[in-house]
Design an enzyme around this catalytic site. Sequence first.
Site, PDB file in Angstrom:
ATOM      1  N   ARG A  21     -76.166 -39.283  72.133  1.00 35.17           N
ATOM      2  CA  ARG A  21     -76.716 -37.942  71.904  1.00 35.17           C
ATOM      3  C   ARG A  21     -75.742 -36.854  72.357  1.00 35.17           C
ATOM      4  NH1 ARG A  21     -81.715 -40.618  73.695  1.00 35.17           N
ATOM      5  NH2 ARG A  21     -83.075 -40.829  71.856  1.00 35.17           N
ATOM      6  N   CYS A  42     -91.464 -54.742  82.208  1.00 30.91           N
ATOM      7  CA  CYS A  42     -92.754 -54.516  82.860  1.00 30.91           C
ATOM      8  C   CYS A  42     -93.918 -55.052  82.041  1.00 30.91           C
ATOM      9  CB  CYS A  42     -92.945 -53.030  83.138  1.00 30.91           C
ATOM     10  SG  CYS A  42     -91.651 -52.327  84.196  1.00 30.91           S
ATOM     11  N   THR A 273     -68.900 -45.890  90.985  1.00 32.95           N
ATOM     12  CA  THR A 273     -68.587 -46.903  91.988  1.00 32.95           C
ATOM     13  C   THR A 273     -67.312 -46.497  92.736  1.00 32.95           C
ATOM     14  OG1 THR A 273     -67.171 -48.214  90.530  1.00 32.95           O
ATOM     15  CG2 THR A 273     -69.550 -48.626  90.408  1.00 32.95           C
ATOM     16  N   TYR A 279     -68.960 -47.015  86.445  1.00 35.37           N
ATOM     17  CA  TYR A 279     -70.255 -46.517  86.908  1.00 35.37           C
ATOM     18  C   TYR A 279     -71.214 -47.704  87.006  1.00 35.37           C
ATOM     19  CZ  TYR A 279     -68.497 -41.845  85.792  1.00 35.37           C
ATOM     20  OH  TYR A 279     -67.755 -40.688  85.750  1.00 35.37           O
ATOM     21  N   TYR A 426    -109.714 -29.151  86.793  1.00 29.39           N
ATOM     22  CA  TYR A 426    -111.076 -29.566  87.097  1.00 29.39           C
ATOM     23  C   TYR A 426    -111.999 -29.364  85.902  1.00 29.39           C
ATOM     24  CZ  TYR A 426    -115.939 -29.161  88.360  1.00 29.39           C
ATOM     25  OH  TYR A 426    -117.305 -29.295  88.367  1.00 29.39           O
ATOM     26  N   LYS A 434    -112.572 -29.337  94.443  1.00 31.08           N
ATOM     27  CA  LYS A 434    -111.580 -29.569  95.491  1.00 31.08           C
ATOM     28  C   LYS A 434    -111.168 -31.032  95.384  1.00 31.08           C
ATOM     29  CE  LYS A 434    -110.752 -28.411 100.308  1.00 31.08           C
ATOM     30  NZ  LYS A 434    -111.372 -27.862 101.545  1.00 31.08           N
TER      31      LYS A 434
END
Length: 451
Positions: A21, A42, A273, A279, A426, A434
């Site tokens: 990009r 994951c 590094t 890197y 809320y 709260k």
Amino acid sequence: MKIVIVGGVAGGATAAARLRRLSEDAEIIILERSGFVSYANCGLPYYIGGEIKSRSALTLQTPGGFKQRFNIDVRVKNEAIAIDMANKTVRVRNLNDGSEYTETYDKLILSPGAKAIVPDIDGIASDKIFTLRTVENTFEIDDYIKKNSPETAVVIGGGFIGLEMAENLTRRGIKVKLIQRTESVMPNLDYDMACMLHAELLNNGVELMLSKNVIGFGNIRDKLEVRIEEEAPIETEFAILAVGVVPESHLAEEAGLELGIKKAIKVNSHMQTSDPDIYAVGDAVQVTNFVTGEPDFVPLAGPAGRQGRIAAENILGAGSRYDGAQGSGILRVFGLTAACTGINEERARRRKIDCGSVDLEYPSHAGYYPGAEEIFMKAVFEKGTGKILGAQFTGRDGVDKRCDVMAAAIRMGATASDLTRFELCYAPPFGTPKDIVNVAGDLIEKKLGAE
């Protein structure tokens, strides 16, 4: 500019996409040892549990997709085996045919990830013992279950992977025993918070064996014997080994790059590094803990992605900085969610930080609106300043957004006083006028005022 990236999962794939990009002209090559690139680490346990149905859903991108969309040369089954820093080359082995070749680079990004810890104990080489780090591991476990229809399994280790596997094997109809070396699961949680996970596991049929140490394995007929220190051995049909990970840093070590804790690759805030043209990002690197300022090892997908972007930007002159990881994480265990950010009370005390904590229970949304669930929260703070050091949550609804608020609070250096003034959304189905975060700030201020 020619940029070679070793490792094509979270950090490496993100770096490659960011490089493209920022530059249409850069030559970008990804070397990935496994047969898959940009896969969803994951999500692996949830495929085994059947919630993710398709094998293809585990791969977010393919080599062909990278080429078509980004003009990036992705080479799966190609393993980097040596780095020559003086000549700026990488020696590569093609795992399809065993041939080797040399690839030059102007800049090199190391994103080799971490590997599962496999202790050197008797019987560890059994084909009934599995680890879970790659797509291939996932398919091996799934194939074993389909072929053998096991009724029992032992999961060794109670961290993220161990708990997710305990849940997903149970969902698949397998009776699970979970063995944990310490007195509680999820080391990122303090004991009092982890006890809620213990209850949820037990309520869903998982047998917990805490403060137990596995010392070896054996074979009895067609079963696997799990040997436990000062306990009778357990018979099971297979085991998942999930006792942690260590950085996959041997390539960096052999090249002569500087290493840090747990042999993680040392990097500066630009992800460079000890060689300025190399890197490193992701699960293989040493980072700074954002809360304590100390060296740390935080193998999580979120930090890996950010580090990949930062390395890419610095290679192309943008000058971005990585200012540390705070270990924000979340986990589902059956119907319960647990989340944490920053440091827990035990870690703060080990580092001799003068800290305190508050514990509270509060509804996820307005109590008069149907479906409200209790959220349990523990907030750790620095005495004297009231600065927030960490937060832990368990509950069945609304845990994720509260932990995200506290993660942002820690990142901005918020104090208890700041928490009391946070203006959060809320409406009766979503929260309370709260919020629990505001109440935590009130309680900390009261505690500080009483000291």
